[in-house]
Motif scaffolding. Sequence first.
Motif, PDB file in Angstrom:
ATOM      1  N   ASN A   6       0.697  -1.309   0.056  1.00 16.20           N
ATOM      2  CA  ASN A   6       0.014   0.065   0.149  1.00 16.20           C
ATOM      3  C   ASN A   6       0.831   1.208   0.146  1.00 16.20           C
ATOM      4  O   ASN A   6       1.291   1.757   1.012  1.00 16.20           O
ATOM      5  CB  ASN A   6      -0.983  -0.103   1.322  1.00 16.20           C
ATOM      6  N   ILE A  11      -0.677   3.577  -6.107  1.00 17.61           N
ATOM      7  CA  ILE A  11      -1.856   4.168  -6.279  1.00 17.61           C
ATOM      8  C   ILE A  11      -1.968   4.941  -7.789  1.00 17.61           C
ATOM      9  O   ILE A  11      -2.879   4.910  -8.399  1.00 17.61           O
ATOM     10  CB  ILE A  11      -2.620   4.864  -5.127  1.00 17.61           C
ATOM     11  N   SER A  32      -4.586  10.910  -8.383  1.00 18.95           N
ATOM     12  CA  SER A  32      -4.126  10.058  -7.122  1.00 18.95           C
ATOM     13  C   SER A  32      -4.291  10.936  -5.976  1.00 18.95           C
ATOM     14  O   SER A  32      -4.358  10.115  -4.851  1.00 18.95           O
ATOM     15  CB  SER A  32      -2.737   9.410  -7.596  1.00 18.95           C
ATOM     16  N   THR A  37      -5.038   6.168   0.985  1.00 15.29           N
ATOM     17  CA  THR A  37      -4.545   4.734   1.053  1.00 15.29           C
ATOM     18  C   THR A  37      -5.591   3.745   1.887  1.00 15.29           C
ATOM     19  O   THR A  37      -5.170   2.601   1.575  1.00 15.29           O
ATOM     20  CB  THR A  37      -3.079   4.806   1.889  1.00 15.29           C
ATOM     21  N   TYR A  40      -7.087   1.455  -0.663  1.00 18.81           N
ATOM     22  CA  TYR A  40      -6.159   0.844  -1.534  1.00 18.81           C
ATOM     23  C   TYR A  40      -6.516  -0.710  -2.080  1.00 18.81           C
ATOM     24  O   TYR A  40      -6.427  -0.814  -3.209  1.00 18.81           O
ATOM     25  CB  TYR A  40      -4.712   0.742  -0.940  1.00 18.81           C
TER      26      TYR A  40
END
Length: 73
Positions: A6, A11, A32, A37, A40
């Motif tokens: 992650n 991402i 992004s 996160t 994710y």
Amino acid sequence: MDLTTNKRENIEFMLEEIKKKLQIVNAGALNSKSFDTDQYEDLRDIYEMIKKKNSFSVSELDAIVSELGRLRK
């Protein structure tokens, strides 16, 4: 690329690949920085599903874009 981790870079990579595969015109909608996160795993699930398919119906595209919108901050 190892997408099991992650990381912000992952991402960014997945979103760029999603934009290319779906030919998204409004690429700014998938910035992004708009994705946390915490989402994710959901984003990775979408990415993996998109990479497996060669084409998408209009309803599939709509559902994918809706789900990405839901994941945004």
